[in-house]
Design a protein around this motif. Structure first.
Motif, mmCIF file in Angstrom:
data_model
loop_
_atom_site.group_PDB
_atom_site.id
_atom_site.type_symbol
_atom_site.label_atom_id
_atom_site.label_comp_id
_atom_site.label_asym_id
_atom_site.label_seq_id
_atom_site.Cartn_x
_atom_site.Cartn_y
_atom_site.Cartn_z
ATOM 1 N N LEU A 66 0.808 -1.038 0.010
ATOM 2 C CA LEU A 66 -0.181 -0.171 0.103
ATOM 3 C C LEU A 66 0.815 1.286 0.004
ATOM 4 O O LEU A 66 0.332 2.319 -0.327
ATOM 5 C CB LEU A 66 -0.833 0.060 1.524
ATOM 6 C CG LEU A 66 -2.479 -0.581 0.897
ATOM 7 C CD1 LEU A 66 -2.380 -1.971 0.763
ATOM 8 C CD2 LEU A 66 -3.180 -0.271 2.274
ATOM 9 N N VAL A 67 2.001 1.215 0.269
ATOM 10 C CA VAL A 67 3.043 2.181 0.128
ATOM 11 C C VAL A 67 4.515 1.783 -0.029
ATOM 12 O O VAL A 67 4.640 0.523 0.345
ATOM 13 C CB VAL A 67 2.803 3.121 1.499
ATOM 14 C CG1 VAL A 67 3.440 2.201 2.767
ATOM 15 C CG2 VAL A 67 3.466 4.490 1.602
ATOM 16 N N CYS A 68 5.189 2.550 -0.525
ATOM 17 C CA CYS A 68 6.437 2.246 -0.812
ATOM 18 C C CYS A 68 7.565 2.836 0.586
ATOM 19 O O CYS A 68 7.710 3.904 0.329
ATOM 20 C CB CYS A 68 7.055 2.654 -2.192
ATOM 21 S SG CYS A 68 8.502 1.938 -2.754
ATOM 22 N N GLY A 69 8.094 1.895 0.970
ATOM 23 C CA GLY A 69 8.870 2.308 2.216
ATOM 24 C C GLY A 69 8.809 3.546 2.991
ATOM 25 O O GLY A 69 7.794 3.390 4.062
ATOM 26 N N SER A 70 9.154 4.618 2.704
ATOM 27 C CA SER A 70 8.940 5.874 3.454
ATOM 28 C C SER A 70 7.828 6.766 3.103
ATOM 29 O O SER A 70 7.743 7.977 3.696
ATOM 30 C CB SER A 70 10.312 6.562 3.746
ATOM 31 O OG SER A 70 10.733 7.151 2.541
ATOM 32 N N GLY A 71 7.134 6.380 2.215
ATOM 33 C CA GLY A 71 6.060 7.245 1.815
ATOM 34 C C GLY A 71 4.935 6.957 2.797
ATOM 35 O O GLY A 71 4.622 6.176 3.225
ATOM 36 N N GLY A 72 4.086 8.087 2.986
ATOM 37 C CA GLY A 72 2.835 8.068 3.984
ATOM 38 C C GLY A 72 3.572 8.461 5.606
ATOM 39 O O GLY A 72 4.638 8.413 5.632
ATOM 40 N N ASN A 73 2.496 8.402 6.073
ATOM 41 C CA ASN A 73 2.682 8.789 7.555
ATOM 42 C C ASN A 73 1.554 8.420 8.633
ATOM 43 O O ASN A 73 0.453 8.424 7.979
ATOM 44 C CB ASN A 73 3.087 10.160 7.938
ATOM 45 C CG ASN A 73 2.534 11.165 6.795
ATOM 46 O OD1 ASN A 73 1.347 11.457 6.692
ATOM 47 N ND2 ASN A 73 3.220 11.563 5.603
ATOM 48 N N LEU A 74 1.692 8.188 9.938
ATOM 49 C CA LEU A 74 0.537 7.700 10.625
ATOM 50 C C LEU A 74 0.663 8.545 11.731
ATOM 51 O O LEU A 74 1.742 9.070 12.356
ATOM 52 C CB LEU A 74 1.112 6.094 11.209
ATOM 53 C CG LEU A 74 1.452 5.177 9.762
ATOM 54 C CD1 LEU A 74 1.867 3.888 10.558
ATOM 55 C CD2 LEU A 74 0.352 5.068 8.943
#
Ligand SMILES: [Zn+2]
Length: 224
Positions: A24-32
């Motif tokens: 659903l995301v590649c490595g360091s893409g996205g945040n929580l």
């Protein structure tokens, strides 16, 4: 029931590991992030964190009201920069007091459909139950307060799943577990939609049965 017990940072770390494994995301893409109970504060991932390598010390604590670093109990905030999408997270918590977790990812199939000008179809009971509806936020530059305020305004009516056009998605929930399930179901619904499109059968893809949607929107408890 059998979700990760205890500290919200451990739950978010589980989300991060799982969504990278699921593609659903590649490595360091996205945040929580997650709202800390009884505090005007959230735990949020540090800038540049690899989501499949999160631990308690890769989160920092900031105030929801102004985004300033804040102490939780006797624990001072770590000296690390929060995600560049901090404004997006904060705007959603301010707009939605019912929201306790925010998951922002860059899921490929949802983004492919968006780039092709197609919306995600809701065909199964699982997708209807977890997603309810999916809104698309027009493109705004990532990391800007403009993107944050527009997304929060579109989520203010109770919409829990939003596609950020040509960028990613953001899903919210009253728990980390629910936001996690929504993120997985959003990409699954996108994948189902894309496969119907690739097969040239998108116009034949049936919507979730009205009977189930009526029950979902009514007062009767629905399970899937
Ligand atoms: Zn992003």
């Amino acid at each position: 029931m059998n979700y990760v017990p205890g500290d919200l940072r451990d739950q978010l770390a589980h989300v991060g590991y799982d969504v990278v494994q699921a593609g659903l995301v590649c490595g360091s893409g996205g945040n929580l992030s997650a709202r800390i109970p009884d505090e005007d504060a959230i735990w949020v991932t540090a800038s540049g964190s690899w989501l499949d390598r999160l631990s308690r010390n890769t989160f920092t604590s900031v105030q929801i009201s102004d985004g300033a670093p804040t102490m939780i109990g006797t624990i001072p905030p770590p000296q690390i920069e929060p995600t560049s999408e901090l404004a997006l997270h904060l705007a959603l918590y301010r707009a939605r007091p019912d929201v306790n977790a925010v998951v922002h990812l860059h899921p490929q199939t949802a983004l492919l459909l968006d780039a092709l000008g197609e919306h995600i179809r809701i065909s199964t009971t699982d997708h209807a139950f977890y997603l309810r509806r999916v809104a698309t936020v027009p493109f705004r530059m990532p990391g800007t307060t403009e993107l944050a305020s527009l997304t929060a305004a579109m989520a203010a009516d109770g919409t829990d799943c939003l596609v950020l056009s040509q960028h990613g998605c953001v899903v919210v929930g009253d728990s980390v577990e629910l936001a996690h399930k929504r993120a997985r179901n959003l990409e699954e619904a996108a994948s189902l939609t894309y496969r119907a499109l690739a097969a040239g059968r998108l116009e034949n893809l049936r919507d979730c049965p009205e009977e189930f949607l009526d029950r979902l929107h009514g007062s009767t408890a629905v399970t899937v």
